[in-house]
Design an enzyme around this catalytic site. Structure first.
Site, PDB file in Angstrom:
ATOM      1  N   ALA A  31     -16.351 -17.574  -4.610  1.00 31.40           N
ATOM      2  CA  ALA A  31     -16.650 -17.938  -3.220  1.00 31.40           C
ATOM      3  C   ALA A  31     -16.744 -16.640  -2.424  1.00 31.40           C
ATOM      4  O   ALA A  31     -15.795 -15.843  -2.415  1.00 31.40           O
ATOM      5  CB  ALA A  31     -15.562 -18.846  -2.650  1.00 31.40           C
ATOM      6  N   GLY A 120       0.423  -2.217  -5.486  1.00 29.26           N
ATOM      7  CA  GLY A 120      -0.874  -2.172  -6.180  1.00 29.26           C
ATOM      8  C   GLY A 120      -0.729  -2.449  -7.659  1.00 29.26           C
ATOM      9  O   GLY A 120      -0.279  -3.527  -8.069  1.00 29.26           O
ATOM     10  N   GLY A 173     -11.249   8.000   4.504  1.00 33.52           N
ATOM     11  CA  GLY A 173     -11.052   6.652   3.981  1.00 33.52           C
ATOM     12  C   GLY A 173      -9.636   6.352   3.537  1.00 33.52           C
ATOM     13  O   GLY A 173      -9.374   5.331   2.903  1.00 33.52           O
ATOM     14  N   ASP A 187       2.680  -3.293   7.366  1.00 33.83           N
ATOM     15  CA  ASP A 187       2.318  -3.551   5.971  1.00 33.83           C
ATOM     16  C   ASP A 187       3.526  -3.319   5.051  1.00 33.83           C
ATOM     17  O   ASP A 187       3.789  -4.096   4.130  1.00 33.83           O
ATOM     18  CB  ASP A 187       1.153  -2.620   5.576  1.00 33.83           C
ATOM     19  CG  ASP A 187       0.804  -2.735   4.099  1.00 33.83           C
ATOM     20  OD1 ASP A 187       0.215  -3.752   3.710  1.00 33.83           O
ATOM     21  OD2 ASP A 187       1.156  -1.811   3.331  1.00 33.83           O
ATOM     22  N   LYS A 191       5.583  -6.150   2.560  1.00 38.14           N
ATOM     23  CA  LYS A 191       5.959  -5.943   1.159  1.00 38.14           C
ATOM     24  C   LYS A 191       7.480  -5.972   0.996  1.00 38.14           C
ATOM     25  O   LYS A 191       7.994  -6.468  -0.020  1.00 38.14           O
ATOM     26  CB  LYS A 191       5.373  -4.617   0.669  1.00 38.14           C
ATOM     27  CG  LYS A 191       3.836  -4.639   0.631  1.00 38.14           C
ATOM     28  CD  LYS A 191       3.270  -3.222   0.558  1.00 38.14           C
ATOM     29  CE  LYS A 191       1.756  -3.226   0.475  1.00 38.14           C
ATOM     30  NZ  LYS A 191       1.194  -1.856   0.687  1.00 38.14           N
TER      31      LYS A 191
END
Lengths: 416, 416
Positions: A31, A120, A173, A187, A191
């Protein structure tokens, strides 16, 4: 981003995963709003209607990699209600709705797999709830936001200001256009809530987590900390509290420079976990990025498939209750303090008297030679004290006529 | 030792394990030669006849913590033949008889659980074969012998010789009375064989592993390495080789001092694993000791019980074939070389000429000011070259009239 990595590596390493785990993973449906992001070979399996995916009887596992809290919550609930295991990398979703979602999973006898939500590609969730399942968790200290660690590492290496590095981090970035979720510690707190739930067997409310970010950290404090043998990192700290509550807090922290955690630099993440049986352990790797995160998502999908194969909703018990978090003003910590003091006799005595009055011991004092204008920096490392007491003493000291702005106070963990 | 830790922590944390994993672990029987080592509350369940334990129909899981290769092998085979899962911390057993035992387990549709065999309490087996199951393993660099790391750390910190530290290590209980299994790299090689089997899906023969220990490492080389930016560690190195074989080798190695692996000091262990999807990861903790090892054994027993609950012999596929190991003389590595050269012009040119003739590039040269008697130390870090070529060049150089003993050559890994 993560979805792209997941698809790429599943196609590439499909046979390896099958060989190792005995499961044959196939992408039945994708999707996606932007069809151009889907590899050509999968375009016939792409839809813009996520409900048709969740309700497709051939879809056995739903992988949510869209991020965000609203639509993702709707998708997650629909998958679990359809009794399909949910794999997600969405820490915001779990931190805010973990209790509800795990309750729904239990009710529908299915599981939620969330290895990719913290650290990650580091298999930290697996380590905590499987590898260390025989341990009461004595403490968790985590560097779990790559953007913050990248900024702090560059500030330390180059002696540059936060304002300068954040601009470059965005260009390269390493930071989002809107950096607040990362640099304000949100963030990391998401976690931390997930790690705390694994350590203690209950969910903590986001609003109960004390959160400070890294915007106020100066290159000067990083450099002074180094001279004192410490490195400044943004840490998630999770510990049992004396009053049967859990400490869950996120703030910049001085840690000993010779610790393994201090050697974690750049975008890397690491989680130090201490258990009552195993002692100190640590897990290190890339905490973000499409590839590293895909590694964890693929592991979860393989696990979910293995569990489906034996009709088990999940191998390890989950929990859907909230637990008590210790209020920050009740928590005991150590502090590093930098005061701007007038360059005159008797200042140290005045400051020490106030700390003494509040029962706070001074562990070390350092007064560097350099000074700007009328003040000299006065650095102190304090003994353990209750936060409320420290704050009282610190306010009183800042009101002394001999103390000027700027002053800075940063908590310190010595892992002892 | 480990048996005692296992029993102690199982009794202490039984309820926690039950809550987390849903399994109720009970000690049915203990086979022990020395009954005085068994806690009083378990004395009625103690036997000196291990066969009666393995064959007791109420015993569902056999935990082998006796160590050694002969009787342990007999017990392991009896357990698997009786179709009972085997939990073991015995790296020597698995390194020597892994292929046979896993074959026997497959034949009897049961499993072998061996988390405690490498890295003590660090859940490295679980990370490798479950957490990173979607990854081709690009490399493993492991500090997996606490005794060696303790000795090298103290040599580095105190500038003392191996001979001095090993005596103290024995007194303090950090080295065995017979230290050879540890300091000659055999124990590290046992563990390397197990890690290699997980990375590559095949067993390697012990005699195919190139093994060097730490006895020849001098405080001088540790100090020179530090000046060049490197730290000397005893590493297990596992990498794919260009010829479809696996590199599996154990030797002292210079690694960059700013790497996380270099920050692993004292008795601690760490395993750095690089995967093609996840990138670099690292796992750290206590590699030995009754408590840390018990943490891993308890995790394995809980896993075995969970697998029994769903009639699965093991969640991940095992393997019972041998694979090819690259011969050390075909392997490409970098070298640090310390030569004792006569203090006269032209020496460097002679040495450089020989390396050049064999096609080996010199990456850096360092000649410290200090010197003893007639010679000066000449240090070189070389570019990557095939081992056989390096050894040819090195022998030729050592025969030069201007080069005296002692000379030393230690491999170097830059993790690039």
């Amino acid at each position: 981003m993560v979805g792209g990595g997941f698809v790429k590596h599943l196609l590439r390493n499909h046979d390896l995963i099958a060989e190792r785990t005995g499961v044959d993973l196939q992408i039945k449906k994708i999707a996606e709003k932007d069809f151009s992001r889907v590899p050509a070979e999968l375009s016939s399996r792409t839809t813009d209607d996520w409900k048709s995916l969740v309700n497709d009887p051939e879809v056995q596992i739903v992988v949510e990699l869209m991020g965000g809290k609203n639509l993702a919550l709707e998708v997650a609930k629909a998958a679990l209600t359809a009794k399909k295991p949910l794999v997600t990398a969405n820490k915001a979703l779990l931190a805010h709705a973990g209790e509800e979602l795990f309750g729904l999973a239990d009710k529908n006898q299915t599981g939620i797999y969330f290895e990719a939500s913290v650290g990650g590609g580091i298999p930290i969730i697996k380590a905590l709830r499987e590898g260390l399942c025989a341990n009461h968790i004595s403490s968790i200290h985590g560097i779990i936001n790559g953007t913050c660690n990248y900024i702090l590492t560059r500030m330390a290496n180059e002696g540059k200001a936060y304002e300068e590095i954040i601009v470059e981090a965005k260009k390269l970035g390493y930071a989002e256009a809107d950096e607040s979720l990362d640099v304000d510690g949100i963030d990391t707190a998401h976690k931390a809530a997930i790690l705390a739930s694994l350590a203690y067997g209950f969910w903590v409310k986001m609003e109960d987590i004390h959160i400070e970010g890294i915007r106020t950290i100066s290159a000067l404090d990083i450099s002074y900390a180094q001279k004192l043998g410490y490195t400044i990192k943004l840490l998630a700290i999770i510990k049992p509290d004396e009053n049967n509550a859990a400490q869950v807090r996120v703030h910049p922290t001085l840690i000993p420079s010779d610790s393994v955690l201090a050697s974690v630099s750049g975008v890397y993440n690491a989680v130090a976990v201490e258990g009552d049986v195993v002692g100190k352990t640590l897990y290190y790797g890339r905490g973000a990025g499409a590839d590293a995160t895909a590694s964890a998502v693929l592991c979860d999908v393989a696990e979910a498939a293995a569990d489906l194969g034996v009709n088990k909703s999940s191998r390890f018990t989950s929990h859907d209750i909230y637990g008590k978090v210790a209020k920050i003003d009740q928590v005991e910590t150590r502090y590093y303090v930098r005061l701007s003091a007038l360059d005159q006799p008797g200042v140290l005595a005045q400051v020490a008297t106030i700390f003494g009055k509040h029962g706070i011991g001074i562990s070390s004092v350092y007064q560097p030679e350099e000074h700007s204008d009328e003040t000299v920096p006065l650095l102190m490392v304090l003994d353990k004290a209750r936060e409320a007491k420290f704050q009282d003493a610190y306010s009183e000291i800042k009101q002394l006529a001999v103390i000027k702005e700027p002053c800075q106070a940063i908590r310190l963990e010595d892992f002892s």
